[in-house]
Design a protein around this motif. Structure first.
Motif, PDB file in Angstrom:
ATOM      1  N   ALA A   1       0.808  -0.973  -0.044  1.00 18.74           N
ATOM      2  CA  ALA A   1       0.056   0.143   0.043  1.00 18.74           C
ATOM      3  C   ALA A   1       0.876   1.190   0.133  1.00 18.74           C
ATOM      4  CB  ALA A   1      -1.037  -0.173   1.411  1.00 18.74           C
ATOM      5  N   VAL A   2       1.884   1.169   0.501  1.00 18.07           N
ATOM      6  CA  VAL A   2       2.942   2.414   0.557  1.00 18.07           C
ATOM      7  C   VAL A   2       3.374   2.521  -0.773  1.00 18.07           C
ATOM      8  CG1 VAL A   2       4.892   3.303   1.822  1.00 18.07           C
ATOM      9  CG2 VAL A   2       3.373   1.820   3.152  1.00 18.07           C
ATOM     10  N   ALA A   3       3.917   1.483  -1.181  1.00 20.49           N
ATOM     11  CA  ALA A   3       4.392   1.550  -2.796  1.00 20.49           C
ATOM     12  C   ALA A   3       3.034   2.157  -3.689  1.00 20.49           C
ATOM     13  CB  ALA A   3       4.800  -0.037  -3.270  1.00 20.49           C
ATOM     14  N   LEU A   4       1.995   1.802  -3.353  1.00 26.32           N
ATOM     15  CA  LEU A   4       0.936   2.199  -4.174  1.00 26.32           C
ATOM     16  C   LEU A   4       0.733   3.711  -3.911  1.00 26.32           C
ATOM     17  CD1 LEU A   4      -1.492   2.080  -6.044  1.00 26.32           C
ATOM     18  CD2 LEU A   4      -2.839   1.410  -3.943  1.00 26.32           C
ATOM     19  N   SER A   5       1.107   4.170  -2.869  1.00 27.06           N
ATOM     20  CA  SER A   5       0.842   5.768  -2.656  1.00 27.06           C
ATOM     21  C   SER A   5       1.787   6.382  -3.203  1.00 27.06           C
ATOM     22  CB  SER A   5       0.797   5.912  -0.930  1.00 27.06           C
ATOM     23  OG  SER A   5       2.147   5.806  -0.543  1.00 27.06           O
ATOM     24  N   LEU A   6       3.019   5.913  -3.299  1.00 23.54           N
ATOM     25  CA  LEU A   6       4.235   6.693  -4.037  1.00 23.54           C
ATOM     26  C   LEU A   6       3.921   6.683  -5.614  1.00 23.54           C
ATOM     27  CD1 LEU A   6       7.243   5.415  -1.973  1.00 23.54           C
ATOM     28  CD2 LEU A   6       6.111   7.558  -1.943  1.00 23.54           C
ATOM     29  N   ARG A   7       3.573   5.573  -5.851  1.00 27.00           N
ATOM     30  CA  ARG A   7       3.222   5.576  -7.603  1.00 27.00           C
ATOM     31  C   ARG A   7       2.067   6.479  -7.739  1.00 27.00           C
ATOM     32  NH1 ARG A   7       1.412  -0.503  -7.940  1.00 27.00           N
ATOM     33  NH2 ARG A   7       0.627   0.391  -9.822  1.00 27.00           N
ATOM     34  N   VAL A   8       1.020   6.549  -7.049  1.00 25.62           N
ATOM     35  CA  VAL A   8       0.107   7.624  -7.269  1.00 25.62           C
ATOM     36  C   VAL A   8       0.588   8.926  -7.150  1.00 25.62           C
ATOM     37  CG1 VAL A   8      -2.270   8.472  -6.140  1.00 25.62           C
ATOM     38  CG2 VAL A   8      -1.916   6.037  -6.166  1.00 25.62           C
ATOM     39  N   TRP A   9       1.246   9.045  -6.408  1.00 24.80           N
ATOM     40  CA  TRP A   9       2.061  10.554  -6.203  1.00 24.80           C
ATOM     41  C   TRP A   9       3.035  10.740  -7.494  1.00 24.80           C
ATOM     42  CZ3 TRP A   9       7.619  11.378  -4.824  1.00 24.80           C
ATOM     43  CH2 TRP A   9       7.629  12.927  -4.917  1.00 24.80           C
ATOM     44  N   GLY A  10       3.582   9.853  -7.878  1.00 23.18           N
ATOM     45  CA  GLY A  10       4.600   9.782  -9.205  1.00 23.18           C
ATOM     46  C   GLY A  10       3.619  10.510 -10.324  1.00 23.18           C
ATOM     47  N   ARG A  11       2.389   9.725 -10.449  1.00 21.81           N
ATOM     48  CA  ARG A  11       1.477   9.993 -11.584  1.00 21.81           C
ATOM     49  C   ARG A  11       1.238  11.517 -11.361  1.00 21.81           C
ATOM     50  NH1 ARG A  11      -2.720   5.136 -12.666  1.00 21.81           N
ATOM     51  NH2 ARG A  11      -3.576   6.974 -14.235  1.00 21.81           N
ATOM     52  N   MET A  12       0.764  12.055 -10.229  1.00 16.94           N
ATOM     53  CA  MET A  12       0.406  13.158  -9.948  1.00 16.94           C
ATOM     54  C   MET A  12       1.432  14.225 -10.310  1.00 16.94           C
ATOM     55  SD  MET A  12      -1.578  13.236  -6.188  1.00 16.94           S
ATOM     56  CE  MET A  12      -3.414  12.561  -6.298  1.00 16.94           C
ATOM     57  N   HIS A  13       2.463  14.083  -9.953  1.00 14.88           N
ATOM     58  CA  HIS A  13       3.733  14.600  -9.960  1.00 14.88           C
ATOM     59  C   HIS A  13       4.236  15.042 -11.259  1.00 14.88           C
ATOM     60  CE1 HIS A  13       7.670  16.795  -8.443  1.00 14.88           C
ATOM     61  NE2 HIS A  13       8.131  15.898  -9.295  1.00 14.88           N
ATOM     62  N   GLY A  14       4.197  14.086 -12.018  1.00 17.19           N
ATOM     63  CA  GLY A  14       4.693  13.802 -13.495  1.00 17.19           C
ATOM     64  C   GLY A  14       3.986  15.072 -14.001  1.00 17.19           C
ATOM     65  N   LEU A  15       2.396  15.034 -14.199  1.00 16.50           N
ATOM     66  CA  LEU A  15       2.159  16.351 -15.096  1.00 16.50           C
ATOM     67  C   LEU A  15       2.194  17.562 -14.406  1.00 16.50           C
ATOM     68  CD1 LEU A  15      -1.374  14.772 -16.125  1.00 16.50           C
ATOM     69  CD2 LEU A  15       0.830  15.362 -17.578  1.00 16.50           C
ATOM     70  N   VAL A  16       2.234  17.568 -13.243  1.00 17.59           N
ATOM     71  CA  VAL A  16       2.426  19.014 -12.268  1.00 17.59           C
ATOM     72  C   VAL A  16       4.009  19.487 -12.732  1.00 17.59           C
ATOM     73  CG1 VAL A  16       2.799  19.877 -10.159  1.00 17.59           C
ATOM     74  CG2 VAL A  16       0.673  18.540 -10.746  1.00 17.59           C
ATOM     75  N   SER A  17       5.043  18.395 -12.729  1.00 16.68           N
ATOM     76  CA  SER A  17       6.226  18.924 -12.979  1.00 16.68           C
ATOM     77  C   SER A  17       6.229  19.542 -14.285  1.00 16.68           C
ATOM     78  CB  SER A  17       7.316  17.787 -12.783  1.00 16.68           C
ATOM     79  OG  SER A  17       8.398  18.176 -12.924  1.00 16.68           O
ATOM     80  N   LEU A  18       5.795  18.653 -15.670  1.00 18.09           N
ATOM     81  CA  LEU A  18       5.876  19.168 -16.682  1.00 18.09           C
ATOM     82  C   LEU A  18       5.137  20.628 -16.987  1.00 18.09           C
ATOM     83  CD1 LEU A  18       4.906  15.861 -18.707  1.00 18.09           C
ATOM     84  CD2 LEU A  18       7.235  16.993 -18.608  1.00 18.09           C
ATOM     85  N   GLU A  19       4.173  20.813 -16.190  1.00 20.10           N
ATOM     86  CA  GLU A  19       3.454  22.239 -16.127  1.00 20.10           C
ATOM     87  C   GLU A  19       4.139  23.345 -15.766  1.00 20.10           C
ATOM     88  OE1 GLU A  19      -0.769  24.247 -15.439  1.00 20.10           O
ATOM     89  OE2 GLU A  19      -0.517  22.226 -14.524  1.00 20.10           O
ATOM     90  N   VAL A  20       4.907  22.840 -14.526  1.00 22.78           N
ATOM     91  CA  VAL A  20       5.526  24.076 -13.792  1.00 22.78           C
ATOM     92  C   VAL A  20       6.787  24.437 -14.552  1.00 22.78           C
ATOM     93  CG1 VAL A  20       6.946  24.493 -11.719  1.00 22.78           C
ATOM     94  CG2 VAL A  20       4.700  23.358 -11.500  1.00 22.78           C
ATOM     95  N   TYR A  21       7.518  23.586 -15.399  1.00 20.36           N
ATOM     96  CA  TYR A  21       8.780  23.610 -15.935  1.00 20.36           C
ATOM     97  C   TYR A  21       8.330  24.083 -17.543  1.00 20.36           C
ATOM     98  CZ  TYR A  21      11.788  22.301 -12.265  1.00 20.36           C
ATOM     99  OH  TYR A  21      12.529  22.257 -11.197  1.00 20.36           O
ATOM    100  N   GLY A  22       6.979  24.356 -17.618  1.00 19.58           N
ATOM    101  CA  GLY A  22       6.495  25.009 -19.034  1.00 19.58           C
ATOM    102  C   GLY A  22       6.628  23.977 -20.131  1.00 19.58           C
ATOM    103  N   HIS A  23       6.505  22.547 -19.895  1.00 22.11           N
ATOM    104  CA  HIS A  23       6.726  21.719 -20.895  1.00 22.11           C
ATOM    105  C   HIS A  23       5.482  21.158 -21.482  1.00 22.11           C
ATOM    106  CE1 HIS A  23      10.852  21.606 -20.355  1.00 22.11           C
ATOM    107  NE2 HIS A  23      10.915  20.963 -19.125  1.00 22.11           N
ATOM    108  N   LEU A  24       4.337  21.570 -21.131  1.00 24.39           N
ATOM    109  CA  LEU A  24       3.265  21.096 -21.573  1.00 24.39           C
ATOM    110  C   LEU A  24       2.318  22.262 -22.363  1.00 24.39           C
ATOM    111  CD1 LEU A  24       0.988  19.500 -18.378  1.00 24.39           C
ATOM    112  CD2 LEU A  24       1.941  18.247 -20.729  1.00 24.39           C
ATOM    113  N   ARG A  25       2.848  23.447 -22.140  1.00 23.96           N
ATOM    114  CA  ARG A  25       1.792  24.390 -22.720  1.00 23.96           C
ATOM    115  C   ARG A  25       2.163  24.464 -24.292  1.00 23.96           C
ATOM    116  NH1 ARG A  25      -2.513  26.754 -21.098  1.00 23.96           N
ATOM    117  NH2 ARG A  25      -2.225  27.538 -18.967  1.00 23.96           N
ATOM    118  N   PRO A  26       3.194  24.084 -24.988  1.00 23.65           N
ATOM    119  CA  PRO A  26       3.439  23.930 -26.404  1.00 23.65           C
ATOM    120  C   PRO A  26       2.444  22.776 -26.772  1.00 23.65           C
ATOM    121  CG  PRO A  26       5.659  24.034 -25.337  1.00 23.65           C
ATOM    122  CD  PRO A  26       4.667  23.586 -24.352  1.00 23.65           C
TER     123      PRO A  26
END
Length: 231
Positions: free
Chosen positions: A177-202
């Protein structure tokens, strides 16, 4: 005491301002002192090293983020982890978009030559932020565990300090379950990081819509099916 607290707050605010304009490499006690009209000796009475200041800044950021995520979680019924995961995910993105420099400090490139102390306030704050999501997954686990039968995760897979905190807070939660929580966070963080660093807008005109779709899929992976709500 109030003067010291106010000066400490100004030092931290100035450090963040320098970081916003020139990146994490710009965090320098001497530069901050010069900007504030202080002597180098005076600022060292507040923070004896640059790394001490950086650790406090990181702890502040993680604690602020954790408070935001805890409030989002608590805004939904405790027995509705699907709603909590959506609230958590939305709060995570909103915070990151509103605080890009703070996001970069804790999730971006490491501060040059920074040597974090073992444990300490920064590590404790980071674990607190992670524990919020783990708690939501713990509530969802009875309905989601069948999706993870056969997981080979053990407690040795995790940082001992983090594992200790989770086992104390959720004594019945298995490592899977702990591994699952980290995987869930990874999926959230991936898109957020791309957006914050300006890689999604193009490629994407509405990052929030794309992120919402990912959050809906995440809730389904926890064993729930939600009806999407219009914004």
């Amino acid at each position: 005491m109030r003067l010291r607290e106010a000066t400490t707050a100004e030092i931290k605010a100035t450090a963040l301002k320098h970081m916003a304009s020139s990146g994490t490499a710009a965090i320098s006690l001497r530069a901050i002192a010069r900007d504030m009209g202080m002597t180098a000796g005076a600022i060292y009475s507040y923070f004896d090293t640059r790394d001490n200041l950086v650790s406090v800044l990181i702890a502040d950021v993680y604690n602020a983020l954790a408070g935001t995520l805890e409030a989002a979680r608590d805004s939904r019924p405790h027995d509705d982890p699907a709603a909590q995961i959506l609230a958590y995910g939305q709060a995570y993105r909103d915070w990151a978009v509103a605080n890009p420099e703070e996001f970069r400090l804790v999730y971006g490139d490491p501060v040059p030559d920074y040597q974090p102390p073992e444990g300490g306030v920064a590590a404790e704050a980071e674990h607190r932020a992670c524990a919020v999501l783990t708690g939501i997954v713990a509530a969802a686990w009875p309905k989601a565990q069948h999706l993870h039968i056969g997981s080979d995760h053990t407690w040795s897979d995790f940082d001992p300090g983090f594992a200790g905190l989770i086992r104390e807070s959720f004594p019945d939660l298995p490592p899977a379950a702990v591994a699952l929580s980290l995987r869930v966070w990874g999926r959230m963080h991936g898109l957020v990081s791309l957006e914050v660093y300006g890689h999604l807008r193009p490629q994407v005109s509405d990052p929030a819509k794309l992120y919402r779709a990912e959050m809906m899929d995440l809730s389904k992976s926890l064993g729930h099916v939600l009806v999407d709500e219009a914004h």
